[in-house]
Scaffold this active site. Structure first.
Site, PDB file in Angstrom:
ATOM      1  N   ARG A 118       0.816  -1.244   0.000  1.00  0.00           N
ATOM      2  CA  ARG A 118       0.000   0.000   0.000  1.00  0.00           C
ATOM      3  C   ARG A 118       0.836   1.274   0.000  1.00  0.00           C
ATOM      4  NH1 ARG A 118      -3.006  -3.183   3.677  1.00  0.00           N
ATOM      5  NH2 ARG A 118      -4.723  -4.165   2.572  1.00  0.00           N
ATOM      6  N   LYS A 140       3.585  11.323 -11.350  1.00  0.00           N
ATOM      7  CA  LYS A 140       2.667  10.523 -12.170  1.00  0.00           C
ATOM      8  C   LYS A 140       3.352   9.202 -12.452  1.00  0.00           C
ATOM      9  CE  LYS A 140      -0.282  13.703 -14.730  1.00  0.00           C
ATOM     10  NZ  LYS A 140      -0.637  14.215 -16.068  1.00  0.00           N
ATOM     11  N   GLU A 182       9.810  17.439 -25.063  1.00  0.00           N
ATOM     12  CA  GLU A 182       9.185  17.877 -23.801  1.00  0.00           C
ATOM     13  C   GLU A 182       9.796  19.201 -23.329  1.00  0.00           C
ATOM     14  OE1 GLU A 182       6.549  16.344 -22.856  1.00  0.00           O
ATOM     15  OE2 GLU A 182       6.741  14.162 -22.790  1.00  0.00           O
ATOM     16  N   LYS A 224       8.324  22.495 -14.464  1.00  0.00           N
ATOM     17  CA  LYS A 224       7.532  21.340 -14.028  1.00  0.00           C
ATOM     18  C   LYS A 224       7.249  21.420 -12.530  1.00  0.00           C
ATOM     19  CE  LYS A 224       5.924  16.944 -14.481  1.00  0.00           C
ATOM     20  NZ  LYS A 224       5.966  15.718 -15.224  1.00  0.00           N
ATOM     21  N   GLU A 234      -3.748  17.482 -11.049  1.00  0.00           N
ATOM     22  CA  GLU A 234      -4.251  17.863 -12.368  1.00  0.00           C
ATOM     23  C   GLU A 234      -5.735  18.211 -12.375  1.00  0.00           C
ATOM     24  OE1 GLU A 234      -2.459  15.805 -15.761  1.00  0.00           O
ATOM     25  OE2 GLU A 234      -4.330  16.057 -16.843  1.00  0.00           O
ATOM     26  N   ARG A 238      -2.049  21.778 -14.513  1.00  0.00           N
ATOM     27  CA  ARG A 238      -1.146  20.656 -14.839  1.00  0.00           C
ATOM     28  C   ARG A 238      -1.494  20.015 -16.185  1.00  0.00           C
ATOM     29  NH1 ARG A 238       1.638  15.966 -11.068  1.00  0.00           N
ATOM     30  NH2 ARG A 238       2.780  15.045 -12.788  1.00  0.00           N
ATOM     31  N   ASN A 242       0.184  18.435 -20.948  1.00  0.00           N
ATOM     32  CA  ASN A 242      -0.206  17.440 -21.943  1.00  0.00           C
ATOM     33  C   ASN A 242      -0.369  18.023 -23.337  1.00  0.00           C
ATOM     34  OD1 ASN A 242      -0.418  14.797 -20.775  1.00  0.00           O
ATOM     35  ND2 ASN A 242      -1.937  15.692 -19.403  1.00  0.00           N
ATOM     36  N   HIS A 245      -0.178  15.745 -26.322  1.00  0.00           N
ATOM     37  CA  HIS A 245      -0.195  14.366 -25.838  1.00  0.00           C
ATOM     38  C   HIS A 245      -1.467  13.621 -26.230  1.00  0.00           C
ATOM     39  CE1 HIS A 245       3.259  15.753 -23.608  1.00  0.00           C
ATOM     40  NE2 HIS A 245       3.390  14.640 -22.928  1.00  0.00           N
ATOM     41  N   HIS A 249      -0.382  10.401 -27.760  1.00  0.00           N
ATOM     42  CA  HIS A 249      -0.650   9.093 -27.141  1.00  0.00           C
ATOM     43  C   HIS A 249      -1.397   8.187 -28.122  1.00  0.00           C
ATOM     44  CE1 HIS A 249      -0.314  10.561 -22.656  1.00  0.00           C
ATOM     45  NE2 HIS A 249       0.842  10.335 -23.209  1.00  0.00           N
ATOM     46  N   HIS A 262       7.834   8.212 -27.299  1.00  0.00           N
ATOM     47  CA  HIS A 262       6.878   9.135 -26.678  1.00  0.00           C
ATOM     48  C   HIS A 262       7.119  10.578 -27.154  1.00  0.00           C
ATOM     49  CE1 HIS A 262       4.229  10.882 -23.694  1.00  0.00           C
ATOM     50  NE2 HIS A 262       5.209  11.677 -23.301  1.00  0.00           N
TER      51      HIS A 262
HETATM   52  P1  NAD Z   1      12.589   4.947 -22.147  1.00  0.00           P
HETATM   53  O1  NAD Z   1      12.465   4.843 -20.706  1.00  0.00           O
HETATM   54  O2  NAD Z   1      12.049   3.845 -22.986  1.00  0.00           O
HETATM   55  O3  NAD Z   1      14.130   5.170 -22.505  1.00  0.00           O
HETATM   56  C1  NAD Z   1      14.499   5.299 -23.846  1.00  0.00           C
HETATM   57  C2  NAD Z   1      15.604   4.300 -24.239  1.00  0.00           C
HETATM   58  O4  NAD Z   1      16.847   4.791 -23.756  1.00  0.00           O
HETATM   59  C3  NAD Z   1      15.450   2.919 -23.658  1.00  0.00           C
HETATM   60  O5  NAD Z   1      15.868   1.978 -24.593  1.00  0.00           O
HETATM   61  C4  NAD Z   1      16.410   2.941 -22.458  1.00  0.00           C
HETATM   62  O6  NAD Z   1      16.837   1.668 -22.083  1.00  0.00           O
HETATM   63  C5  NAD Z   1      17.516   3.772 -23.007  1.00  0.00           C
HETATM   64  N1  NAD Z   1      18.328   4.473 -22.039  1.00  0.00           N
HETATM   65  C6  NAD Z   1      17.928   5.087 -20.902  1.00  0.00           C
HETATM   66  N2  NAD Z   1      18.932   5.783 -20.364  1.00  0.00           N
HETATM   67  C7  NAD Z   1      20.011   5.585 -21.148  1.00  0.00           C
HETATM   68  C8  NAD Z   1      21.341   6.048 -21.117  1.00  0.00           C
HETATM   69  N3  NAD Z   1      21.747   6.917 -20.199  1.00  0.00           N
HETATM   70  N4  NAD Z   1      22.191   5.631 -22.077  1.00  0.00           N
HETATM   71  C9  NAD Z   1      21.768   4.797 -23.058  1.00  0.00           C
HETATM   72  N5  NAD Z   1      20.511   4.345 -23.163  1.00  0.00           N
HETATM   73  C10 NAD Z   1      19.636   4.746 -22.215  1.00  0.00           C
HETATM   74  O7  NAD Z   1      11.901   6.290 -22.708  1.00  0.00           O
HETATM   75  P2  NAD Z   1      11.840   7.781 -22.137  1.00  0.00           P
HETATM   76  O8  NAD Z   1      11.748   8.637 -23.328  1.00  0.00           O
HETATM   77  O9  NAD Z   1      12.868   8.026 -21.133  1.00  0.00           O
HETATM   78  O10 NAD Z   1      10.446   7.803 -21.365  1.00  0.00           O
HETATM   79  C11 NAD Z   1       9.239   7.622 -22.061  1.00  0.00           C
HETATM   80  C12 NAD Z   1       8.182   7.179 -21.079  1.00  0.00           C
HETATM   81  O11 NAD Z   1       7.997   8.192 -20.093  1.00  0.00           O
HETATM   82  C13 NAD Z   1       6.836   6.932 -21.705  1.00  0.00           C
HETATM   83  O12 NAD Z   1       6.322   5.716 -21.227  1.00  0.00           O
HETATM   84  C14 NAD Z   1       5.996   8.082 -21.231  1.00  0.00           C
HETATM   85  O13 NAD Z   1       4.634   7.760 -21.131  1.00  0.00           O
HETATM   86  C15 NAD Z   1       6.597   8.385 -19.907  1.00  0.00           C
HETATM   87  N6  NAD Z   1       6.390   9.762 -19.439  1.00  0.00           N
HETATM   88  C16 NAD Z   1       5.922   9.938 -18.180  1.00  0.00           C
HETATM   89  C17 NAD Z   1       5.752  11.207 -17.681  1.00  0.00           C
HETATM   90  C18 NAD Z   1       5.308  11.390 -16.261  1.00  0.00           C
HETATM   91  O14 NAD Z   1       4.996  12.516 -15.878  1.00  0.00           O
HETATM   92  N7  NAD Z   1       5.285  10.343 -15.462  1.00  0.00           N
HETATM   93  C19 NAD Z   1       6.056  12.318 -18.468  1.00  0.00           C
HETATM   94  C20 NAD Z   1       6.543  12.112 -19.752  1.00  0.00           C
HETATM   95  C21 NAD Z   1       6.715  10.812 -20.235  1.00  0.00           C
HETATM   96  N1  GLY Z   2       3.851  14.743 -18.081  1.00  0.00           N
HETATM   97  C1  GLY Z   2       2.581  15.256 -17.687  1.00  0.00           C
HETATM   98  C2  GLY Z   2       2.479  15.514 -16.234  1.00  0.00           C
HETATM   99  O1  GLY Z   2       3.385  15.248 -15.493  1.00  0.00           O
HETATM  100  O2  GLY Z   2       1.466  15.989 -15.794  1.00  0.00           O
END
Ligand code: NAD
Ligand code: GLY
Length: 363
Positions: A118, A140, A182, A224, A234, A238, A242, A245, A249, A262
């Site tokens: 939890r 998030k 972003e 942010k 949100e 917030r 998006n 997005h 998405h 992404h």
């Molecule tokens: P990812 O986590 O898939 O990383 C991209 C690639 O880079 C992967 O293959 C990873 O293994 C590799 N990698 C990571 N760090 C590395 C490094 N230092 N050197 C070499 N390779 C490396 O993708 P991302 O773009 O980091 O994240 C995308 C995700 O984040 C999506 O799922 C998206 O929905 C999410 N997201 C969440 C929020 C939030 O607020 N929580 C905001 C934006 C995006």
């Molecule tokens: N990436 C969108 C949020 O954090 O609200």
């Protein structure tokens, strides 16, 4: 090192930004409450950075779990690997999960931390530009579902965020560009001077010029942190984060998770939001051209997939499931001007159709 704060009262936490932070034990020690630490990473990042991260938690009972790499594994099935590791090692409620990787690892580790017994503590150690400027901050967390992106999740804030900019040295160019989508977003939604700074400095950012990268990360994290502090769950501003997005998405889900990054979906999606904003009479053609140019400078796609790859009806069905939708109406983040976003479900349906048809055909 620079320290920013996400101001959430007694749940406030620091964002540490600097070079060579990953193995700094003194930095993270105050944020580990119990004795057990589970570092979650993937098959790409662990060989590069797990040893350094483990140094930061020297003296604790450190275990690791290595997930398969890719957006296509951001699901409930893979999430179970984290729970299984924590249970196997008899982790208790005082344990800390650590996310070592990009946004996929961060979102999944955070969600696992929100649900395990939890709710347990977690620390973000983001290693992609996208994760360093966006996903590691704000709490998030979640996973994808075949019927919708990030549809299963929770708000769960980390204890701290450790951004070691040296990790970007191993990041692929395509992934760096995805992160820049972003970064550009912050300028577009609320910071016109930052957008102008990015227009000037994009060539250096694409080449990973360290001083520019650090400045872009700091300014993005500050944007942010401000937004999250004023609207954590949100209910208002917030949602501006998006921008692009809703379209993006749908591209990610419609094209199969992992095929469009992404940030690439956000780029092409933002151009559609921009096109619709121009049709509504808010942005000018000159604004649209400026925005297209900056995404192109960042080597990002500005066009969504073709009609044959993603037909309008599929596109609309996917967008209808967006979390911002209300009473069946798709709501979008649009722009009144560069630096000024708003959310609306009040637009003529034919202008959305026009956007879906024309932008892919004519750009
Ligand atoms: P990812 O986590 O898939 O990383 C991209 C690639 O880079 C992967 O293959 C990873 O293994 C590799 N990698 C990571 N760090 C590395 C490094 N230092 N050197 C070499 N390779 C490396 O993708 P991302 O773009 O980091 O994240 C995308 C995700 O984040 C999506 O799922 C998206 O929905 C999410 N997201 C969440 C929020 C939030 O607020 N929580 C905001 C934006 C995006
Ligand atoms: N990436 C969108 C949020 O954090 O609200």
């Amino acid at each position: 090192m620079k320290t920013l704060t996400v101001d959430l009262g007694d749940r406030s936490y620091p964002i540490f930004i600097g070079q060579g932070l990953l193995n700094q034990a003194e930095l993270v020690k105050p944020y580990v409450k119990g004795s057990q630490v589970l570092i979650v990473s993937n098959t790409t990042v662990a060989p590069l950075y797990m040893a350094q991260a483990k140094q930061a938690f020297a003296g604790f009972d450190v275990q690791e779990v290595i997930l398969p790499d890719g957006e296509e594994y951001k699901n409930l099935e893979t999430l179970d690997m984290i729970f299984a590791a924590a249970l196997k090692h008899r982790f208790d409620r005082k344990c800390t999960f650590v996310a070592l990787g990009g946004g996929v690892i961060g979102d999944m580790t955070g969600f696992a931390a929100a649900a395990y017994q939890r709710g347990v503590n977690f620390i973000q150690m983001p290693t992609t530009l996208l994760a360093q400027v966006d996903s590691s901050v704000g709490g998030k967390t979640g996973v994808n579902h075949p019927l919708g992106k990030n549809m299963i999740g929770a708000f769960h804030q980390p204890q701290c965020v450790v951004i070691d900019t040296l990790t970007l040295n191993t990041l692929a160019d395509r992934e760096l560009s995805a992160g820049l989508a972003e970064v550009i977003k912050y300028g577009l939604i609320q910071d016109a001077p930052f957008f102008a700074w990015l227009e000037q400095n994009l060539p250096g950012l694409v080449k990973k010029q360290p001083d520019l990268i650090v400045e872009a990360i700091e300014r993005s994290c500050q944007c942010k942190a401000d937004v999250v502090a004023s609207d954590e769950k949100e209910s208002g501003v917030r949602a501006h984060l998006n921008l692009g997005h809703t379209f993006g998405h749908a591209i990610e889900a419609g094209m199969g998770y992992g095929n469009w990054l992404h940030g690439e979906g956000v780029s092409a999606g933002t151009m559609q939001a921009v096109y619709l904003s121009r049709l509504l009479g808010d942005l000018t053609q000159a604004d649209q051209d400026r925005i297209q140019a900056i995404f192109e400078q960042a080597n990002l796609p500005v066009l969504p997939p073709s009609q044959s790859a993603l037909p309008n009806q599929t596109y609309l069905d996917l967008m209808a499931g967006d979390k911002k939708s209300q009473a069946g109406k798709i709501r979008f983040v649009l722009l009144k001007a560069i630096g000024q976003a708003y959310v609306t479900g009040d637009y003529p349906a034919e202008l959305l159709t026009q956007t879906l048809n024309e932008w892919r055909a004519t750009a």
